[in-house]
Design a protein around this motif. Structure first.
Motif, PDB file in Angstrom:
ATOM      1  N   GLY A 136     -33.730  15.369 -17.743  1.00  0.00           N
ATOM      2  CA  GLY A 136     -33.960  14.313 -18.720  1.00  0.00           C
ATOM      3  C   GLY A 136     -32.857  13.276 -18.793  1.00  0.00           C
ATOM      4  N   PHE A 137     -32.080  13.136 -17.717  1.00  0.00           N
ATOM      5  CA  PHE A 137     -30.936  12.224 -17.771  1.00  0.00           C
ATOM      6  C   PHE A 137     -31.369  10.759 -17.884  1.00  0.00           C
ATOM      7  CE2 PHE A 137     -27.755   9.618 -15.443  1.00  0.00           C
ATOM      8  CZ  PHE A 137     -26.716   9.752 -16.353  1.00  0.00           C
TER       9      PHE A 137
ATOM     10  N   ALA B 208     -28.689  13.369 -35.278  1.00  0.00           N
ATOM     11  CA  ALA B 208     -29.284  14.363 -34.381  1.00  0.00           C
ATOM     12  C   ALA B 208     -28.197  15.098 -33.603  1.00  0.00           C
ATOM     13  CB  ALA B 208     -30.245  13.687 -33.409  1.00  0.00           C
ATOM     14  N   VAL B 209     -28.596  16.209 -33.004  1.00  0.00           N
ATOM     15  CA  VAL B 209     -27.713  16.976 -32.131  1.00  0.00           C
ATOM     16  C   VAL B 209     -28.404  17.107 -30.778  1.00  0.00           C
ATOM     17  CG1 VAL B 209     -26.578  19.179 -31.711  1.00  0.00           C
ATOM     18  CG2 VAL B 209     -26.675  18.261 -34.041  1.00  0.00           C
ATOM     19  N   GLU B 210     -27.773  16.552 -29.757  1.00  0.00           N
ATOM     20  CA  GLU B 210     -28.335  16.611 -28.418  1.00  0.00           C
ATOM     21  C   GLU B 210     -28.114  17.995 -27.814  1.00  0.00           C
ATOM     22  OE1 GLU B 210     -30.027  14.266 -26.979  1.00  0.00           O
ATOM     23  OE2 GLU B 210     -29.646  12.615 -28.384  1.00  0.00           O
ATOM     24  N   ARG B 211     -29.167  18.547 -27.190  1.00  0.00           N
ATOM     25  CA  ARG B 211     -29.067  19.791 -26.440  1.00  0.00           C
ATOM     26  C   ARG B 211     -29.458  19.499 -24.991  1.00  0.00           C
ATOM     27  NH1 ARG B 211     -28.572  24.305 -29.754  1.00  0.00           N
ATOM     28  NH2 ARG B 211     -27.932  25.272 -27.807  1.00  0.00           N
TER      29      ARG B 211
ATOM     30  N   GLU C 126     -33.893  21.731  -5.523  1.00  0.00           N
ATOM     31  CA  GLU C 126     -33.509  21.344  -6.887  1.00  0.00           C
ATOM     32  C   GLU C 126     -34.661  20.613  -7.564  1.00  0.00           C
ATOM     33  OE1 GLU C 126     -32.461  19.327 -10.157  1.00  0.00           O
ATOM     34  OE2 GLU C 126     -32.633  18.121  -8.314  1.00  0.00           O
ATOM     35  N   LYS C 127     -35.403  19.796  -6.825  1.00  0.00           N
ATOM     36  CA  LYS C 127     -36.565  19.109  -7.396  1.00  0.00           C
ATOM     37  C   LYS C 127     -37.660  20.109  -7.765  1.00  0.00           C
ATOM     38  CE  LYS C 127     -34.582  15.172  -6.859  1.00  0.00           C
ATOM     39  NZ  LYS C 127     -33.945  14.552  -8.056  1.00  0.00           N
ATOM     40  N   ILE C 128     -37.826  21.137  -6.927  1.00  0.00           N
ATOM     41  CA  ILE C 128     -38.816  22.179  -7.227  1.00  0.00           C
ATOM     42  C   ILE C 128     -38.416  22.920  -8.502  1.00  0.00           C
ATOM     43  CG2 ILE C 128     -39.753  24.388  -6.428  1.00  0.00           C
ATOM     44  CD1 ILE C 128     -39.646  23.239  -3.580  1.00  0.00           C
ATOM     45  N   ALA C 129     -37.130  23.170  -8.669  1.00  0.00           N
ATOM     46  CA  ALA C 129     -36.655  23.822  -9.889  1.00  0.00           C
ATOM     47  C   ALA C 129     -37.059  23.021 -11.119  1.00  0.00           C
ATOM     48  CB  ALA C 129     -35.135  23.977  -9.847  1.00  0.00           C
ATOM     49  N   GLY C 130     -36.975  21.687 -11.027  1.00  0.00           N
ATOM     50  CA  GLY C 130     -37.384  20.847 -12.141  1.00  0.00           C
ATOM     51  C   GLY C 130     -38.873  20.951 -12.410  1.00  0.00           C
ATOM     52  N   ARG C 131     -39.684  20.963 -11.361  1.00  0.00           N
ATOM     53  CA  ARG C 131     -41.133  21.070 -11.551  1.00  0.00           C
ATOM     54  C   ARG C 131     -41.525  22.405 -12.155  1.00  0.00           C
ATOM     55  NH1 ARG C 131     -41.699  19.152  -6.119  1.00  0.00           N
ATOM     56  NH2 ARG C 131     -42.834  21.067  -5.578  1.00  0.00           N
ATOM     57  N   LEU C 132     -40.777  23.450 -11.818  1.00  0.00           N
ATOM     58  CA  LEU C 132     -41.091  24.787 -12.322  1.00  0.00           C
ATOM     59  C   LEU C 132     -40.393  25.091 -13.652  1.00  0.00           C
ATOM     60  CD1 LEU C 132     -40.821  26.859  -9.004  1.00  0.00           C
ATOM     61  CD2 LEU C 132     -42.875  25.899 -10.078  1.00  0.00           C
ATOM     62  N   HIS C 133     -39.631  24.116 -14.160  1.00  0.00           N
ATOM     63  CA  HIS C 133     -38.876  24.297 -15.415  1.00  0.00           C
ATOM     64  C   HIS C 133     -37.940  25.499 -15.328  1.00  0.00           C
ATOM     65  CE1 HIS C 133     -41.530  21.268 -17.064  1.00  0.00           C
ATOM     66  NE2 HIS C 133     -42.580  22.006 -16.733  1.00  0.00           N
ATOM     67  N   ARG C 134     -37.329  25.646 -14.169  1.00  0.00           N
ATOM     68  CA  ARG C 134     -36.384  26.728 -13.938  1.00  0.00           C
ATOM     69  C   ARG C 134     -34.957  26.179 -13.922  1.00  0.00           C
ATOM     70  NH1 ARG C 134     -37.520  32.390 -13.485  1.00  0.00           N
ATOM     71  NH2 ARG C 134     -39.789  32.552 -13.294  1.00  0.00           N
ATOM     72  N   THR C 135     -33.996  27.024 -14.316  1.00  0.00           N
ATOM     73  CA  THR C 135     -32.586  26.630 -14.268  1.00  0.00           C
ATOM     74  C   THR C 135     -31.973  26.965 -12.918  1.00  0.00           C
ATOM     75  OG1 THR C 135     -32.328  26.961 -16.640  1.00  0.00           O
ATOM     76  CG2 THR C 135     -30.310  26.900 -15.335  1.00  0.00           C
ATOM     77  N   ILE C 136     -32.166  28.193 -12.451  1.00  0.00           N
ATOM     78  CA  ILE C 136     -31.574  28.638 -11.188  1.00  0.00           C
ATOM     79  C   ILE C 136     -32.683  29.000 -10.213  1.00  0.00           C
ATOM     80  CG2 ILE C 136     -30.062  30.319 -10.058  1.00  0.00           C
ATOM     81  CD1 ILE C 136     -28.712  30.770 -12.783  1.00  0.00           C
ATOM     82  N   VAL C 137     -32.688  28.331  -9.052  1.00  0.00           N
ATOM     83  CA  VAL C 137     -33.604  28.728  -7.983  1.00  0.00           C
ATOM     84  C   VAL C 137     -32.796  28.896  -6.711  1.00  0.00           C
ATOM     85  CG1 VAL C 137     -35.564  27.528  -9.021  1.00  0.00           C
ATOM     86  CG2 VAL C 137     -34.189  26.375  -7.280  1.00  0.00           C
ATOM     87  N   ALA C 138     -33.342  29.671  -5.785  1.00  0.00           N
ATOM     88  CA  ALA C 138     -32.645  29.930  -4.526  1.00  0.00           C
ATOM     89  C   ALA C 138     -33.634  29.969  -3.382  1.00  0.00           C
ATOM     90  CB  ALA C 138     -31.884  31.245  -4.609  1.00  0.00           C
TER      91      ALA C 138
END
Length: 394
Positions: free
Chosen positions: A217-218, A301-304, A343-355
């Protein structure tokens, strides 16, 4: 003191103080030579301001029969009462020599003088160390000799200081170059550049674990917050990763907006791939926890924040790439490209760590098979793994 003895010390320093392997050894040998030549030194200090993101300056303190004490000062030291009430503050303000006889009741009541009087010091002189381009640094010289330094001894110190300044300047310039290279390109890359690997095309291959991360979300964050706030958020966000990466043997090669590229070199001759990958995964877990705990108050607000990191294993080309006389020390290769796609796939899957399968297959860590995915630019699909302990974010 004998003029020839003094000249020998000056010549020794001008020649690089070759019998002393380190700056601390040089300072010890210099002070001992001066004592042998007839200057009754007690406590000697050299104070050098540095070009470093965290360190304002360094001090080197010598006493007879002891190791030279090296200390770092942060940027707050300039506003500290100890510095403001010191003879060095006067030296830096006036850029001139400062001298006080400590047995004179009229001498200032500086805190440092209270300590020196306890040590029975009788005389204190601070002499500027002038670099060629103008910056002022400092040296301080004390004695316990009754009546303080003689005129001849003070003259000897004044004669020795220009040679000392040249030596300190050369060492400082090299340290500054290493610090800047470490800060902007990383430690290993900096060592290679200082070692002469500076021409375009100077590259080598390296087997490494690759870390490529991104802040979720940058773009939206940048659109709704002031630029200064976004920069501050990015610095806090990168802090969550860099300390963990470096603590586990990695090197940050590049920041790309909110993206971060790091490598963890693997010595294939030792066979430490499994050990390195385990450390990479531990760094990823620590970063995940740090980013999850990060919050940034803004207005009411508080950003997370959330981020994603892709981990892969492979050979990379590591070295100088660029055009004309503007080069970048970076890494490229199919392994880096695959990490970027993961890293793009991690974003699509809403995952933090992928390998990748290559990384997960060598690093036992509680992986969940997320399936096979086509990878743009690659002929074969890649099986992707995520952490079993992670619930995909909505």
């Amino acid at each position: 003191m004998n003029a020839s003895d003094l000249q020998k010390i000056i010549d020794w320093m001008v020649d690089g103080a070759r019998s002393a392997a380190t700056p601390t050894q040089m300072m010890t040998e210099c002070c001992e030579r001066l004592v042998q030549a007839g200057v009754p030194l007690w406590r000697v200090g050299v104070f050098v301001r540095t070009l470093h993101p965290d360190i304002f300056g360094r001090s080197f303190t010598w006493r007879p029969g002891t190791e030279v004490i090296v200390a770092n000062a942060d940027f707050d030291v300039q506003d500290s009462p100890q510095f403001k009430s010191s003879p060095l503050a006067i030296l830096y303000a006036t850029e001139d020599e400062v001298r006080y006889h400590l047995d004179d009741p009229a001498s200032p009541n500086f805190p440092i003088f209270d300590d020196l009087r306890v040590e029975e010091v009788t005389d204190y002189i601070a002499i500027p160390l002038r670099y060629i381009e103008g910056p002022i640094h400092a040296s301080s010289w004390t004695t316990k000799q009754a009546g303080g330094f003689t005129d001849e001894q003070v003259t000897a110190l004044r004669k020795i200081v220009p040679a000392l300044a040249r030596y300190v300047e050369v060492i400082s310039l090299r340290r500054t170059a290493l610090t800047l290279l470490d800060t902007y390109v990383g430690n290993r890359a900096g060592e290679r550049i200082m070692g002469g690997q500076i021409r375009r095309g100077h590259t080598e291959t390296m087997n490494a674990a690759i870390w490529l991360s991104d802040l979720r979300g940058f773009t939206a964050l940048s659109d709704r917050l002031p630029a200064e706030t976004v920069v501050d958020i990015l610095n806090h966000y990168f802090d969550c990763q860099v300390s963990a990466i470096r603590a586990h043997g990695g090197e940050v090669l590049k920041y790309m907006g909110d993206g971060l590229l790091a490598v963890f070199p693997i010595d294939e001759y030792v066979g430490d791939a499994q050990h390195v990958c385990s450390r990479v995964l531990e760094a990823a877990r620590e970063s995940r926890a740090s980013v999850d705990a990060l919050h940034y108050p803004y207005g009411e607000a508080v950003e997370r924040f959330r981020f994603g990191v892709a981990l892969h294993l492979g050979r990379i080309l590591y070295g100088n790439i660029g055009g004309g006389n503007r080069l970048d020390f970076t890494c490229i290769g199919p392994a880096v490209n695959l990490a970027a796609r993961l890293e793009k796939i991690a974003g699509r899957l809403h995952r933090t760590i992928v390998a990748s399968s290559g990384f997960a297959g060598i690093c036992a860590g509680g992986w969940a098979d997320l399936g096979e995915f086509p990878i743009a630019g690659f002929s074969k699909a890649e099986r992707v793994y995520g952490m079993e302990d992670e619930t995909p974010a909505a």
